[in-house]
Design an enzyme around this catalytic site. Structure first.
Site, PDB file in Angstrom:
ATOM      1  CE  LYS A   1      49.934 -70.431 -68.966  1.00 22.28           C
ATOM      2  NZ  LYS A   1      50.665 -70.056 -67.749  1.00 22.28           N
TER       3      LYS A   1
ATOM      4  N   GLY B   1      49.625 -75.312 -54.224  1.00 17.25           N
ATOM      5  CA  GLY B   1      48.955 -75.526 -55.506  1.00 17.25           C
ATOM      6  C   GLY B   1      49.584 -76.670 -56.259  1.00 17.25           C
ATOM      7  CB  ALA B   2      48.933 -79.725 -57.269  1.00 18.05           C
TER       8      ALA B   2
ATOM      9  N   GLY C   1      48.907 -76.059 -63.275  1.00 20.58           N
ATOM     10  CA  GLY C   1      49.919 -75.865 -64.307  1.00 20.58           C
ATOM     11  C   GLY C   1      51.081 -74.999 -63.847  1.00 20.58           C
TER      12      GLY C   1
ATOM     13  N   GLY D   1      53.230 -61.348 -58.113  1.00 23.72           N
ATOM     14  CA  GLY D   1      53.906 -61.946 -59.271  1.00 23.72           C
ATOM     15  C   GLY D   1      54.153 -61.037 -60.471  1.00 23.72           C
TER      16      GLY D   1
HETATM   17  P1  NDP Z   1      45.328 -74.018 -62.396  1.00 19.24           P
HETATM   18  O1  NDP Z   1      43.871 -73.786 -62.623  1.00 19.24           O
HETATM   19  O2  NDP Z   1      46.074 -74.993 -63.239  1.00 19.24           O
HETATM   20  O3  NDP Z   1      45.536 -74.487 -60.858  1.00 19.24           O
HETATM   21  C1  NDP Z   1      44.847 -73.850 -59.824  1.00 19.24           C
HETATM   22  C2  NDP Z   1      45.390 -74.330 -58.471  1.00 19.24           C
HETATM   23  O4  NDP Z   1      44.845 -73.480 -57.461  1.00 19.24           O
HETATM   24  C3  NDP Z   1      44.996 -75.748 -58.099  1.00 19.24           C
HETATM   25  O5  NDP Z   1      46.040 -76.346 -57.379  1.00 19.24           O
HETATM   26  C4  NDP Z   1      43.768 -75.532 -57.187  1.00 19.24           C
HETATM   27  O6  NDP Z   1      43.587 -76.562 -56.234  1.00 19.24           O
HETATM   28  C5  NDP Z   1      44.189 -74.281 -56.482  1.00 19.24           C
HETATM   29  N1  NDP Z   1      43.085 -73.479 -55.919  1.00 19.24           N
HETATM   30  C6  NDP Z   1      42.127 -72.789 -56.607  1.00 19.24           C
HETATM   31  N2  NDP Z   1      41.327 -72.122 -55.754  1.00 19.24           N
HETATM   32  C7  NDP Z   1      41.782 -72.389 -54.496  1.00 19.24           C
HETATM   33  C8  NDP Z   1      41.400 -71.992 -53.199  1.00 19.24           C
HETATM   34  N3  NDP Z   1      40.337 -71.178 -52.992  1.00 19.24           N
HETATM   35  N4  NDP Z   1      42.098 -72.430 -52.132  1.00 19.24           N
HETATM   36  C9  NDP Z   1      43.159 -73.250 -52.320  1.00 19.24           C
HETATM   37  N5  NDP Z   1      43.594 -73.683 -53.538  1.00 19.24           N
HETATM   38  C10 NDP Z   1      42.918 -73.246 -54.610  1.00 19.24           C
HETATM   39  O7  NDP Z   1      45.974 -72.547 -62.456  1.00 19.24           O
HETATM   40  P2  NDP Z   1      47.500 -72.192 -62.811  1.00 19.24           P
HETATM   41  O8  NDP Z   1      48.361 -73.162 -62.118  1.00 19.24           O
HETATM   42  O9  NDP Z   1      47.669 -71.998 -64.261  1.00 19.24           O
HETATM   43  O10 NDP Z   1      47.628 -70.711 -62.148  1.00 19.24           O
HETATM   44  C11 NDP Z   1      47.766 -70.552 -60.751  1.00 19.24           C
HETATM   45  C12 NDP Z   1      48.048 -69.092 -60.409  1.00 19.24           C
HETATM   46  O11 NDP Z   1      49.301 -68.680 -60.939  1.00 19.24           O
HETATM   47  C13 NDP Z   1      47.014 -68.098 -60.969  1.00 19.24           C
HETATM   48  O12 NDP Z   1      46.776 -67.113 -59.971  1.00 19.24           O
HETATM   49  C14 NDP Z   1      47.732 -67.477 -62.150  1.00 19.24           C
HETATM   50  O13 NDP Z   1      47.255 -66.156 -62.428  1.00 19.24           O
HETATM   51  C15 NDP Z   1      49.158 -67.451 -61.629  1.00 19.24           C
HETATM   52  N6  NDP Z   1      50.176 -67.380 -62.699  1.00 19.24           N
HETATM   53  C16 NDP Z   1      50.985 -66.274 -62.729  1.00 19.24           C
HETATM   54  C17 NDP Z   1      51.952 -66.148 -63.697  1.00 19.24           C
HETATM   55  C18 NDP Z   1      52.833 -64.932 -63.704  1.00 19.24           C
HETATM   56  O14 NDP Z   1      53.504 -64.696 -64.713  1.00 19.24           O
HETATM   57  N7  NDP Z   1      52.880 -64.154 -62.628  1.00 19.24           N
HETATM   58  C19 NDP Z   1      52.151 -67.179 -64.732  1.00 19.24           C
HETATM   59  C20 NDP Z   1      51.274 -68.331 -64.593  1.00 19.24           C
HETATM   60  C21 NDP Z   1      50.313 -68.401 -63.613  1.00 19.24           C
HETATM   61  P3  NDP Z   1      42.721 -77.886 -56.572  1.00 19.24           P
HETATM   62  O15 NDP Z   1      43.665 -78.847 -57.244  1.00 19.24           O
HETATM   63  O16 NDP Z   1      42.261 -78.346 -55.241  1.00 19.24           O
HETATM   64  O17 NDP Z   1      41.582 -77.450 -57.467  1.00 19.24           O
END
Ligand code: NDP
Length: 280
Positions: free
Chosen positions: A66, A127-128, A130, A239
């Site tokens: 993305k 979360g922080a 994308g 979602g």
């Molecule tokens: P990113 O990889 O950009 O971000 C992942 C985030 O999750 C970070 O903030 C990370 O924290 C955090 N994280 C990962 N594992 C853990 C954990 N075990 N405990 C706590 N925090 C955690 O992913 P995206 O932002 O792109 O996607 C996030 C979610 O949103 C996914 O599940 C994706 O499938 C979903 N999504 C759903 C959509 C829909 O249409 N329903 C559309 C887009 C996304 P850190 O910064 O500490 O690593």
């Protein structure tokens, strides 16, 4: 030849998007093809340019491309600029326009499908990454009393809060700082559910008035939805609706026609329920 659309991702075989766009196309009588295009990060740019040079009409983009898609396109919509990420590309007059429909999809699911209404809600965004970034402006459009962003890596939440501070009342913090604070809406934009995990937030953020929303979805309850139900949340939703609504926004950008999302969402939920019942 029908207009060609693809989903770029890595991996991408698990995607529901061909099913969703196939239903949209049949419903609206559009002549188009939609297929999965798996490409690793180092090949994404070349593959995407080759697809559009070869006459491709549009694309969806998912993890991990993305951000790279935002660098690829010639122009960005305002919401793609704010999200700093692109999940939809349309080719018009040999110019690539990049959009981000994720946040609009989330908002449409919350307000139109789930019919949630609040006055000055207190919102917690977990979360922080994308998806969280793309949700910021849409969540602020609900005119919250406060939007708190909390992330496992706290400085990313603090930085995101600072970046969007001009758009509304926002604070960024680490999970442990959430103790004894209650919220009307909690949106899980972490990818923890994909691994069967729940972000380590204090359990008293949820009470019987809280709506919990997981951007993740799957067969059966996601880990976050199951956690919220155990804590007695007023509602706990996965979602699926966001997935279908962000796809409808993309479809409208490509085809100029808005599909009816309700039957597609019903069909997806039925399939997910069947998958949850069948032995793996
Ligand atoms: P990113 O990889 O950009 O971000 C992942 C985030 O999750 C970070 O903030 C990370 O924290 C955090 N994280 C990962 N594992 C853990 C954990 N075990 N405990 C706590 N925090 C955690 O992913 P995206 O932002 O792109 O996607 C996030 C979610 O949103 C996914 O599940 C994706 O499938 C979903 N999504 C759903 C959509 C829909 O249409 N329903 C559309 C887009 C996304 P850190 O910064 O500490 O690593």
């Amino acid at each position: 030849m029908p207009d060609a659309y693809v989903l770029f991702g890595f991996p991408v075989h698990h995607s529901w998007s061909p099913f969703i766009h196939g239903m949209f196309a049949r419903q609206t009588g559009q002549e188009m093809s939609y297929r999965l295009f798996e490409t690793p990060p180092e090949r994404f740019r070349n593959d995407a340019l080759a697809f559009f040079t070869g006459g491709g009409a549009g694309a969806n983009v998912t993890l991990p491309h993305k951000r790279a898609a935002a660098d690829l396109v010639n122009e960005l919509t305002r919401r793609a600029q704010l999200a700093d990420a692109v999940n939809t590309i349309v080719c018009r007059d040999e110019c690539l326009l990049g959009d981000n429909t994720d946040g609009a999809g989330l908002l449409a699911d919350l307000t139109q499908n789930l019919k949630l209404r609040w006055s000055s809600p207190r919102i917690l965004l977990l979360g922080a990454g994308g998806a969280a970034r793309g949700a910021m402006a849409p969540l602020l459009s609900l005119e919250p009393e406060l939007l708190v962003i909390a992330n496992r890596t706290a400085h990313r939440a603090v930085a995101l809060a600072r970046e969007f501070a001009e758009l509304g009342p926002i604070a960024g913090c680490e999970f442990s700082k959430l103790e004894h604070r209650r919220f009307d809406l909690i949106v899980n934009a972490t990818s923890a559910s994909l691994h069967g995990d729940v972000p380590l937030v204090p359990i008293d953020v949820v009470d019987s008035t809280t709506t919990c929303y997981d951007m993740a979805y799957g067969a059966g309850d996601t880990a976050f939805v199951a956690w919220a139900k155990r804590l007695g949340a007023a509602r706990a939703e996965p979602g699926w609706g966001m997935l279908v609504e962000q796809a409808a926004e993309a479809f409208q950008l490509w085809r100029g026609i808005r599909p009816d999302t309700a039957p597609v969402l019903d069909a997806l939920r039925r399939r997910a329920a069947t998958a949850a019942r069948s032995p793996s």
